[in-house]
Design a protein around this motif. Structure first.
Motif, PDB file in Angstrom:
ATOM      1  N   THR A   4     -41.533  67.543 -10.363  1.00  0.00           N
ATOM      2  CA  THR A   4     -41.287  69.869 -10.426  1.00  0.00           C
ATOM      3  C   THR A   4     -40.147  69.961  -9.173  1.00  0.00           C
ATOM      4  OG1 THR A   4     -43.061  69.465  -9.481  1.00  0.00           O
ATOM      5  CG2 THR A   4     -43.454  68.809 -11.019  1.00  0.00           C
ATOM      6  N   ILE A   5     -40.468  71.010  -9.543  1.00  0.00           N
ATOM      7  CA  ILE A   5     -38.670  71.393  -8.119  1.00  0.00           C
ATOM      8  C   ILE A   5     -40.310  70.643  -7.587  1.00  0.00           C
ATOM      9  CG2 ILE A   5     -38.247  73.233  -9.935  1.00  0.00           C
ATOM     10  CD1 ILE A   5     -39.273  75.489  -8.754  1.00  0.00           C
ATOM     11  N   GLY A   6     -41.676  71.061  -7.343  1.00  0.00           N
ATOM     12  CA  GLY A   6     -41.945  71.272  -5.843  1.00  0.00           C
ATOM     13  C   GLY A   6     -42.640  69.216  -5.519  1.00  0.00           C
ATOM     14  N   GLY A   7     -41.408  68.708  -6.154  1.00  0.00           N
ATOM     15  CA  GLY A   7     -42.188  66.944  -5.929  1.00  0.00           C
ATOM     16  C   GLY A   7     -43.010  66.410  -6.928  1.00  0.00           C
ATOM     17  N   ASP A   8     -43.206  65.182  -6.828  1.00  0.00           N
ATOM     18  CA  ASP A   8     -43.795  64.814  -7.432  1.00  0.00           C
ATOM     19  C   ASP A   8     -45.232  64.600  -7.562  1.00  0.00           C
ATOM     20  OD1 ASP A   8     -41.276  63.273  -8.908  1.00  0.00           O
ATOM     21  OD2 ASP A   8     -41.985  61.505  -7.584  1.00  0.00           O
ATOM     22  N   TYR A   9     -46.281  64.798  -8.654  1.00  0.00           N
ATOM     23  CA  TYR A   9     -47.541  64.608  -8.409  1.00  0.00           C
ATOM     24  C   TYR A   9     -48.361  64.327  -9.376  1.00  0.00           C
ATOM     25  CZ  TYR A   9     -47.653  67.405 -12.706  1.00  0.00           C
ATOM     26  OH  TYR A   9     -47.964  67.681 -14.439  1.00  0.00           O
ATOM     27  N   GLY A  10     -49.332  63.483  -9.213  1.00  0.00           N
ATOM     28  CA  GLY A  10     -50.051  62.914  -9.935  1.00  0.00           C
ATOM     29  C   GLY A  10     -51.159  62.953  -9.981  1.00  0.00           C
ATOM     30  N   VAL A  11     -52.737  62.688 -11.157  1.00  0.00           N
ATOM     31  CA  VAL A  11     -53.377  63.375 -11.429  1.00  0.00           C
ATOM     32  C   VAL A  11     -54.273  62.819 -11.028  1.00  0.00           C
ATOM     33  CG1 VAL A  11     -55.487  63.529 -12.630  1.00  0.00           C
ATOM     34  CG2 VAL A  11     -52.579  63.992 -13.666  1.00  0.00           C
ATOM     35  N   LEU A  12     -55.864  64.133 -10.044  1.00  0.00           N
ATOM     36  CA  LEU A  12     -56.910  63.258  -9.731  1.00  0.00           C
ATOM     37  C   LEU A  12     -58.131  63.593 -10.637  1.00  0.00           C
ATOM     38  CD1 LEU A  12     -56.601  65.731  -6.269  1.00  0.00           C
ATOM     39  CD2 LEU A  12     -55.951  63.069  -6.740  1.00  0.00           C
ATOM     40  N   TYR A  13     -58.452  61.769 -10.627  1.00  0.00           N
ATOM     41  CA  TYR A  13     -59.251  61.454 -12.354  1.00  0.00           C
ATOM     42  C   TYR A  13     -61.062  61.775 -10.977  1.00  0.00           C
ATOM     43  CZ  TYR A  13     -55.612  61.053 -15.195  1.00  0.00           C
ATOM     44  OH  TYR A  13     -54.119  60.729 -15.386  1.00  0.00           O
ATOM     45  N   GLU A  14     -61.994  62.204 -11.870  1.00  0.00           N
ATOM     46  CA  GLU A  14     -63.389  61.596 -10.972  1.00  0.00           C
ATOM     47  C   GLU A  14     -63.226  59.460 -10.986  1.00  0.00           C
ATOM     48  OE1 GLU A  14     -67.790  62.049 -12.166  1.00  0.00           O
ATOM     49  OE2 GLU A  14     -65.769  63.480 -13.230  1.00  0.00           O
ATOM     50  N   ARG A  45     -72.175  62.645  -4.794  1.00  0.00           N
ATOM     51  CA  ARG A  45     -70.948  63.110  -4.676  1.00  0.00           C
ATOM     52  C   ARG A  45     -70.153  62.768  -5.682  1.00  0.00           C
ATOM     53  NH1 ARG A  45     -73.055  59.854   0.170  1.00  0.00           N
ATOM     54  NH2 ARG A  45     -71.130  58.076  -0.442  1.00  0.00           N
ATOM     55  N   LEU A  46     -68.852  63.467  -5.528  1.00  0.00           N
ATOM     56  CA  LEU A  46     -68.085  62.940  -6.646  1.00  0.00           C
ATOM     57  C   LEU A  46     -66.693  62.839  -6.009  1.00  0.00           C
ATOM     58  CD1 LEU A  46     -66.866  63.907  -9.275  1.00  0.00           C
ATOM     59  CD2 LEU A  46     -66.369  65.794  -8.567  1.00  0.00           C
ATOM     60  N   LEU A  47     -66.315  61.659  -6.822  1.00  0.00           N
ATOM     61  CA  LEU A  47     -65.063  61.083  -5.927  1.00  0.00           C
ATOM     62  C   LEU A  47     -64.098  61.387  -6.792  1.00  0.00           C
ATOM     63  CD1 LEU A  47     -63.716  59.689  -3.564  1.00  0.00           C
ATOM     64  CD2 LEU A  47     -64.702  57.267  -5.238  1.00  0.00           C
ATOM     65  N   LEU A  48     -62.664  61.977  -6.584  1.00  0.00           N
ATOM     66  CA  LEU A  48     -61.673  61.743  -6.823  1.00  0.00           C
ATOM     67  C   LEU A  48     -60.132  61.278  -6.700  1.00  0.00           C
ATOM     68  CD1 LEU A  48     -61.738  66.337  -7.262  1.00  0.00           C
ATOM     69  CD2 LEU A  48     -62.425  64.510  -9.296  1.00  0.00           C
ATOM     70  N   GLN A  49     -59.805  60.705  -7.412  1.00  0.00           N
ATOM     71  CA  GLN A  49     -59.081  59.721  -6.913  1.00  0.00           C
ATOM     72  C   GLN A  49     -57.089  60.003  -7.789  1.00  0.00           C
ATOM     73  OE1 GLN A  49     -61.360  56.474  -6.551  1.00  0.00           O
ATOM     74  NE2 GLN A  49     -60.537  55.587  -4.693  1.00  0.00           N
ATOM     75  N   GLN A  98     -43.972  62.260   3.119  1.00  0.00           N
ATOM     76  CA  GLN A  98     -45.275  62.664   2.062  1.00  0.00           C
ATOM     77  C   GLN A  98     -46.143  61.021   1.801  1.00  0.00           C
ATOM     78  OE1 GLN A  98     -43.403  60.927  -1.673  1.00  0.00           O
ATOM     79  NE2 GLN A  98     -42.559  59.303  -1.091  1.00  0.00           N
ATOM     80  N   ILE A  99     -46.942  61.881   0.895  1.00  0.00           N
ATOM     81  CA  ILE A  99     -48.003  60.917   0.953  1.00  0.00           C
ATOM     82  C   ILE A  99     -48.171  59.834  -0.075  1.00  0.00           C
ATOM     83  CG2 ILE A  99     -50.732  61.574  -0.281  1.00  0.00           C
ATOM     84  CD1 ILE A  99     -51.139  64.599   0.884  1.00  0.00           C
ATOM     85  N   LYS A 100     -48.439  58.626   0.127  1.00  0.00           N
ATOM     86  CA  LYS A 100     -48.200  57.876  -0.373  1.00  0.00           C
ATOM     87  C   LYS A 100     -48.883  57.446  -1.847  1.00  0.00           C
ATOM     88  CE  LYS A 100     -48.785  52.364  -0.508  1.00  0.00           C
ATOM     89  NZ  LYS A 100     -49.213  51.180   0.223  1.00  0.00           N
ATOM     90  N   LYS A 101     -48.268  57.719  -2.985  1.00  0.00           N
ATOM     91  CA  LYS A 101     -48.911  57.440  -4.156  1.00  0.00           C
ATOM     92  C   LYS A 101     -49.588  56.695  -4.420  1.00  0.00           C
ATOM     93  CE  LYS A 101     -44.299  59.655  -5.928  1.00  0.00           C
ATOM     94  NZ  LYS A 101     -43.167  59.229  -6.575  1.00  0.00           N
ATOM     95  N   GLY A 102     -50.707  56.702  -4.963  1.00  0.00           N
ATOM     96  CA  GLY A 102     -51.874  56.317  -5.042  1.00  0.00           C
ATOM     97  C   GLY A 102     -52.724  56.516  -4.182  1.00  0.00           C
ATOM     98  N   SER A 103     -53.275  56.788  -3.293  1.00  0.00           N
ATOM     99  CA  SER A 103     -53.842  56.133  -1.783  1.00  0.00           C
ATOM    100  C   SER A 103     -55.181  57.524  -2.019  1.00  0.00           C
ATOM    101  CB  SER A 103     -52.740  55.674  -0.854  1.00  0.00           C
ATOM    102  OG  SER A 103     -52.044  57.496  -0.359  1.00  0.00           O
ATOM    103  N   PHE A 104     -54.119  58.210  -2.633  1.00  0.00           N
ATOM    104  CA  PHE A 104     -55.195  59.635  -1.887  1.00  0.00           C
ATOM    105  C   PHE A 104     -56.479  59.649  -3.017  1.00  0.00           C
ATOM    106  CE2 PHE A 104     -56.774  64.227  -3.137  1.00  0.00           C
ATOM    107  CZ  PHE A 104     -55.817  64.779  -1.272  1.00  0.00           C
TER     108      PHE A 104
END
Length: 369
Positions: A189-199, A172-176, A146-152
């Motif tokens: 969700t049924i597809g696993g955990d998800y987090g929001v990408l903020y500017e 440039r627009l940085l989303l994290q 999986q992708i580490k939460k808080g690192s994307f």
């Protein structure tokens, strides 16, 4: 063949552990636009398909046996989107792509079992719906478990097509996924955990003060979902004033907005324009290693001799100089056997360990799986 076995007590001589390993994955924009381009602009590491539903990005020219698949890019919208219509190019494919990702990642809702719409928050309450989106599913090769939460993070160019990143003429627009962590800030969700990408506002704050963002990332599935409105201009009050006029090259050969591209051009053309604006993608992947640790105990009265034929010479132990000396052996290998004395695993020591009737050893053997 060993002549002496020491029985392991599974209750006192073994334990289990779990270790999480992380790797940093920086995917620069040159990988998707420029690194392997020919003089005519063809990108040898970008693979298009006859079905025209997505593009694949490789870390090397994709015809090479050394190439690794990194991620895909595709554009889609829901059937209720204002962009949806019979006149839109590949309209049914774009709707089907949206529905497929939604079914897998979000599932269905309501009495009529409609697929959920993607939202720019973690509440799934029909507020902040993203009906026009960009999907970036990453290869399992790089996301691992999986992708580490808080690192994307993903950095996009929002300037002119000619100069999307640098001033003058670009930004440039940085989303994290700034609010996500192992302890919260995500939704299941049924597809696993998800987090929001903020500017990233560049001053230590994120977003525009609301709880909604500009996209989401599904950690276990390894999929980033961006709203197409990230390429819309906003005024000083944060109100959208319309899409960037020259987002990319349309089917007519001229510069078009992202909305015009999504309706009047193929998915491939939209992907080409987006790749031109990807500055950097970065995240940490996660690999879960489960281990069983066995404590192999060598008591004082055992394993002081060796069954190796070279251990003796003329009925005398080679490592003894005087008959009254204590026997000595050197442990180099540990074998794990089943109840029928069948060898299952072998562990090698980094250096021989001296064993005599005057000392006791405990060897820690770890099996990873």
């Amino acid at each position: 063949m060993p002549s002496t076995y020491e029985t392991l007590n599974v209750n006192t001589d073994s334990t289990t552990t779990k270790t999480i390993l992380h790797e940093v994955l920086p995917l620069t924009g040159t990988l998707v636009s420029g690194t392997y381009d020919s003089p005519d602009g063809t990108s040898f590491n970008i693979k298009n398909y006859t079905h025209g539903m997505f593009q694949s990005v490789y870390d090397y020219p994709f015809l090479s046996s050394s190439a690794n698949h990194i991620y895909d890019i595709t554009f889609a919208y829901d059937e209720s989107s204002t962009l949806s219509g019979s006149a839109s190019v590949q309209n049914s494919k774009k709707i089907n792509i949206y529905n497929q990702f939604s079914q897998i990642l979000l599932g269905y809702t309501g009495s009529d079992n409609k697929v959920r719409l993607f939202e720019s928050d973690i509440t799934l309450d029909t507020v902040g719906q993203m009906k026009e989106v960009i999907f970036v599913p990453f290869s399992r090769l790089i996301t691992k478990d999986q992708i580490k939460k808080g690192s994307f993070s993903i950095e996009l160019g929002t300037g002119s097509f000619a100069s999307p990143f640098t001033t003058p003429g670009g930004s440039r627009l940085l989303l994290q996924d700034a609010s996500a962590s192992a302890n919260g800030g995500t939704a299941p969700t049924i597809g696993g955990d998800y987090g929001v990408l903020y500017e990233n506002n560049g001053d230590g704050t994120f977003g525009n003060g609301s709880l909604s963002g500009s996209g989401v990332v599904f950690y276990q599935a390894g999929v980033a979902v961006l709203t197409a409105s990230v390429f819309h201009l906003t005024n000083s009050f944060g109100v959208s004033t319309g899409p960037i006029s020259d987002f990319g090259t349309g089917s007519t050969g001229g510069m078009e907005t992202i909305d015009a591209l999504m309706t009047g051009s193929s998915i491939t053309a939209s992907c080409d324009s987006l790749r031109h604006r990807i500055y950097n993608i970065s995240f940490n992947n996660s690999t879960e290693i489960n281990s069983t640790i066995y404590f192999c105990r060598l008591p004082v009265n055992k394993f002081n001799y060796s069954s190796n034929p070279t251990y003796t010479s003329g009925s005398k132990i080679r490592v003894k100089n005087v008959a009254s000396d204590l026997p000595v052996s050197y442990v180099t290998t540990v074998g794990l056997y089943n109840a029928r004395n069948e060898l299952l695993a072998v562990a090698k020591l980094s250096e021989p360990l001296k064993k005599t009737p005057q000392n006791e050893l405990t060897l820690r053997v770890r099996l990873d799986y």
